[in-house]
Structure formats: C-alpha cells, structure tokens
Design an enzyme around this catalytic site. Structure first.
Site, PDB file in Angstrom:
ATOM      1  N   HIS A  59       0.806  -1.228   0.000  1.00 53.72           N
ATOM      2  CA  HIS A  59       0.000   0.000   0.000  1.00 53.72           C
ATOM      3  C   HIS A  59       0.843   1.285   0.000  1.00 53.72           C
ATOM      4  CE1 HIS A  59      -2.952  -2.955   0.804  1.00 53.72           C
ATOM      5  NE2 HIS A  59      -3.022  -2.868   2.105  1.00 53.72           N
ATOM      6  N   THR A  81     -11.122  20.276   1.882  1.00 48.46           N
ATOM      7  CA  THR A  81     -11.637  19.154   2.662  1.00 48.46           C
ATOM      8  C   THR A  81     -12.827  18.589   1.905  1.00 48.46           C
ATOM      9  OG1 THR A  81     -10.840  19.966   4.768  1.00 48.46           O
ATOM     10  CG2 THR A  81     -12.761  18.552   4.847  1.00 48.46           C
TER      11      THR A  81
HETATM   12  C1  BG6 Z   1      -4.793  -4.523   4.788  1.00 50.41           C
HETATM   13  C2  BG6 Z   1      -3.971  -5.073   5.925  1.00 50.41           C
HETATM   14  O1  BG6 Z   1      -4.201  -4.816   3.559  1.00 50.41           O
HETATM   15  O2  BG6 Z   1      -4.900  -3.131   4.923  1.00 50.41           O
HETATM   16  C3  BG6 Z   1      -4.589  -4.699   7.256  1.00 50.41           C
HETATM   17  O3  BG6 Z   1      -3.871  -6.474   5.811  1.00 50.41           O
HETATM   18  C4  BG6 Z   1      -4.784  -3.196   7.331  1.00 50.41           C
HETATM   19  O4  BG6 Z   1      -3.792  -5.123   8.347  1.00 50.41           O
HETATM   20  C5  BG6 Z   1      -5.543  -2.720   6.106  1.00 50.41           C
HETATM   21  O5  BG6 Z   1      -5.522  -2.927   8.502  1.00 50.41           O
HETATM   22  C6  BG6 Z   1      -5.667  -1.225   6.068  1.00 50.41           C
HETATM   23  O6  BG6 Z   1      -6.576  -0.878   5.080  1.00 50.41           O
HETATM   24  P1  BG6 Z   1      -7.523   0.388   5.268  1.00 50.41           P
HETATM   25  O7  BG6 Z   1      -8.276   0.471   3.986  1.00 50.41           O
HETATM   26  O8  BG6 Z   1      -8.385   0.108   6.456  1.00 50.41           O
HETATM   27  O9  BG6 Z   1      -6.605   1.526   5.486  1.00 50.41           O
END
Ligand code: BG6
Length: 496
Positions: A245, A401
């Site tokens: 991410h 915002t």
């Molecule tokens: C997931 C992880 O890919 O992303 C989780 O496995 C994490 O541990 C999550 O909490 C976070 O995603 P978001 O969309 O809630 O920020």
C-alpha cells in the site's frame, strides 16, 4: 489491453464466499456498485466456497454488511440478493467447478449471451490461489469470451516466493486477464494523486529536489492485531501495508509524467521510478512492537494468544528511502506505519524547503498534506500576514476538505472502485507483474535482515502511544523540519 467492457450479463464468481474478506469487502462492494447503478441487474453473482451452505444462508451472512446510506437504498438489498447463488465444492478437485460451469452456462444460454464475460474474484488465502486457478482454467474459463481473475494479496512472501507464484499463474492466465488488487489504489485520494501532480502547474513545477525538502507517507492504526495475530505474526507490518500500500502511494508520488493515462503508460512509469530506488539502509531503520498500554487496559502484542511466544514480529516501522534520478536525488523519503498507535490516519506529507532567512524570523516551511483517510483532504500549510495591524506572520492553510467541498458526491469505497475497473477491463489501478517484482526486490533484503536468527529486537512502545520515541530524531535526521507553533488542521470541524 482489451477494450471490451463488461456490462450486461456478466457472471461474477466470488471464491472464498463464506470468508471474512468476501463478507466484509467483496459482496458489500458489489452491492455498493449495484446500489449506485454501476452494476447491471443482468449480472449473476456466484458465491463459491468449501463450506456446505445454502444460498439463503450465504445471503443471511452478507446482508448485515451491505451499506444503505439512504432510506431509498434499502429497497436495493433484495433485488441485489436475488442475483446471488451459492455453490460449494473443494478448491483442488473438479466437482464444484464443474457445477459452477454448468450453472454459468445455463445462465448464459438463458440470456442468449454470445460473448461470455466471466469475472472471478479470489477472496482466498494464497495457499489455494494456484489450485483454484488451475480448476478455473480447466473447467470454467470463458473459452469464447472474456475471463478476468482478481487476486488479493499477499502475492508471495518475498522475491523468491512471489516469482514462484507468478510462474505458476502465468501459464494459466495472461497478464491481461489478471488483476492483482492493492486496495489502496482504489482510494479516492490515491486515485487523485496524478491529477493533483500533473494537472496543477503550481505543484508540477515545484515537484523536485530543488523545492522539496522531504517526503513522508505515514499509516497509523489505533488498534492492534486483536486476535488476528496468528495471521500477522509471519507477515509483520512491512509486508502487511508497506511493501504494497505505502509503496504504491510513494510510487505515484514520485514517478515521471506518463505519456497518457493509458494503464500501461502509467504502470511503465511506476516500474521505471521503482528501479531508481536505492537499497534500504538496514542500519538506519526503526522497528517496533507494541506493548501493553500505559494504563494496562490494552494488551501487548505478545499477549495475543495466537502469536508465537517471544515473537519479534514488527508492528511498527519507519524506513528511509532514496531515489537516484534527476528529480529526486538527495531528497529524504520516509515511509512509516504502525499498529496500536494513538491515532488512525493515512497521509502524505510533502515538506517544501525553507525560504531564505533575513526578512523573516523563523518562518515555517510550506507543507502539502494529502490526507488519504479518514476525512479526505488536501491542504497546503501557508504563511500569511497576521490580519490587522500586526506585521508578523502566521501559519495558515489552503484547505480542500472533501466533506465540505464535495458533500454532494458519492465517493466509492476502494473495493467498489476497483471491481468497477476490473469489470471495465481497466488495469491502471492494479499491480503489474514487473512492478511486483521490483517492489519485492526492494524489500526482500530488509525482510531477511529482520527474520534471520540474529535479527534485531524491535523497540517496545505502549499501545495507544505515538510509537517508538526514536521517531522524532529519525525524522529530523531525514530532513523533516518540525514546527513548534500552535498550527492545527482542520481549523473548524468539517460539516459531517
Ligand atoms: C490490509 C492489511 O491490507 O490493509 C490490514 O492487511 C490493514 O492489516 C488494512 O488494517 C488497512 O486498510 P484500510 O483500507 O483500512 O486503510
């Protein structure tokens, strides 16, 4: 890339239909699209899993997770559930897949479909990806039509296992047929990054080492593993959210301008910048693991009974990056992520270089903050003269915002947006094989360093704190200039 769009009479199959991901994300996303008019009522949705369930039992499980923001949208639930049928079967043998194929063929022949459109969503653990892929290819592949397969992370555990997985999937599906989901790419503010950067000369012109002092992408979660530790223990925060991410966000922030918004042009540029990343300096990282909260009310990571005793799993990390190209040479970049912190938010912070001193006394540098969640926003911290007779400066902001400016808009959830893209055969926001490869190349030495016998001990930090205390000095060392003033964002609470 195929330009054929999935629209009418698409057969969608959700594998792992009885699991958590399907219940909490996949079906609700399909419903969200249906509710907003972006999923045709001619669609058929098959749930497939090993559990022996009836179609009604599956519907009862998913119903509580379908979101209905307005009174009117409640009336969409039953028509949506009507589209669903459940089929059970093992993942590694033909029976269930043959039944699935018969059901899909029957649906397609009743609808007189000439070019079948079949979308398979693998909401499954990676241990069964390949088995399921093989069965799909053999029994349910749309031979005279279009097949799309959406897969969920983790795509491997390191460079070697990711390549192995890729080698096993490649003979089954072409790169065009595979959609590797990184749900951060479906978030509104992440999708906005290229427009913000390349659609605004004010940013475009200053987006380089001459003007930018430092870059941070940070992810904070206010909860720990809460019983999910067994899963997390072998993964850790770096694999869980950073290699995928946060790196995706950083890639979009630092890539060069693509020749067009065509998916391959965008992904070519992403790969190009990733190849210019320097190795992560293993001697200059912060790794942490949360402990009990200071008041003792929240458990430490090792109190989770599902984790290995004495585990060194990393629940917090701050990592330095460098990009060796004309645009970014010398600009310090930090990715940081942590669980069980004092706050829950994800944001990008671009700090600009200070202006020359002389006429101003201690004037803070500009910052552009892109708040990915919650409360999506883009704001620029700006110096202005204090209004009135005063001639001193004050730190204020230009603030976009979303809840204030775009209150009328439906902002899709990440999964809604990405499933829609896959239905329309748009790969822009999915991870390409070579992109995955470079990202694992970048992170694998670090993961090996953290996981061999003499791996370093993570620093303990209390549940609910800001993370390891060492962060402040680390950020300063990596170019971030702290401002001790009393600036706060947002000034007024957004109209929720
Ligand atoms: C997931 C992880 O890919 O992303 C989780 O496995 C994490 O541990 C999550 O909490 C976070 O995603 P978001 O969309 O809630 O920020």
């Amino acid at each position: 890339m195929s330009s054929v769009e999935f629209k009418e009479n698409t057969a969608i199959t959700v594998f792992g239909a009885s699991g958590d991901l399907a219940k909490k994300k996949t079906f609700p996303a399909l419903f969200g699209l249906f509710r907003e008019g972006y999923l045709s009522s001619t669609t058929k949705i098959y749930g497939f899993a090993r559990s022996k369930l009836s179609t009604d039992e599956l519907k009862d499980r998913i119903k509580p997770f379908l979101k209905t923001p307005t009174e009117e949208s409640k009336s969409k639930i039953d028509p949506f559930l009507e589209l669903i049928e459940y089929i059970s079967g093992p993942y590694d043998s033909p029976e269930g897949f043959q039944s699935l194929n018969q059901a899909i063929e029957k649906f397609e022949s009743e609808r007189k479909v000439e070019t079948p459109h079949r979308l398979f969503y693998l909401a499954l653990p990676p241990s069964v990806f390949v088995d399921v892929g093989k069965q799909i290819k053999e029994h349910v592949y749309a031979k005279n039509g279009l097949t799309r397969v959406i897969v969920e992370k983790p795509f491997g555990h390191d460079l070697k296992s990711s390549r192995e997985l890729q080698e096993q999937l490649a003979p089954l599906f072409t790169e065009d047929e595979l959609y590797r989901i990184d749900h951060y790419l479906g978030k509104e503010l992440v999708k906005n990054l290229l427009v913000l950067r390349f659609g605004n000369q004010i940013l475009n012109a200053s987006w380089n080492k001459d003007s930018i002092q430092s870059i941070q992408v940070s992810f904070k979660e206010p909860f720990g593993t809460e019983g999910r530790g067994g899963y997390f223990d072998d993964i850790g925060i770096i694999r869980d959210v950073m290699q995928n991410h946060l790196l995706q966000v950083l890639t979009l922030l630092t890539m060069e301008r693509p020749v067009s918004f065509d998916p391959e042009s965008v992904r070519d540029e992403k790969v190009k910048v990733l190849k210019a990343f320097g190795e992560i300096n293993l001697k200059d990282i912060i790794i942490g693991q949360y402990d009990k909260s200071e008041d003792g009310s929240k458990p430490g990571y090792l109190d989770d009974e599902t984790v290995k005793p004495g585990s060194k799993a990393v629940t917090y990390a701050a990592l330095p990056f460098e990009i060796h190209n004309e645009r970014w040479e010398g600009v310090p970049i930090v990715l940081r992520a942590g669980k069980a912190l004092n706050d829950g938010k994800v944001e990008v912070r671009i700090q600009y270089k200070p202006v020359a001193s002389g006429i101003f006394d201690q004037i803070p540098p500009n910052e552009l903050v892109i708040r990915i969640q919650p409360n999506e926003a883009v704001y620029v911290k700006l110096n202005a003269k204090q209004p009135g007779l005063s001639t001193s400066t004050s730190l204020t902001d230009l603030d976009l915002t979303y809840k204030n400016r775009y209150s009328e808009f439906w902002i899709p959830e990440a999964y809604e947006s990405l499933i829609r893209d896959a239905l329309h055969a748009d790969h822009s926001n999915f991870v390409r094989d070579d992109e995955l490869d470079v990202s694992w190349k970048l992170f694998t030495p670090l993961l090996q360093h953290l996981e061999h016998e003499d791996s370093p001990e993570p620093i303990k930090y209390p549940y609910g704190s800001r993370g390891p205390k060492e962060l402040h000095e680390f950020l300063q060392r990596h170019g971030y200039i702290f401002n001790n003033g009393n600036y706060q964002w947002p000034v007024t609470k957004p109209q929720l």
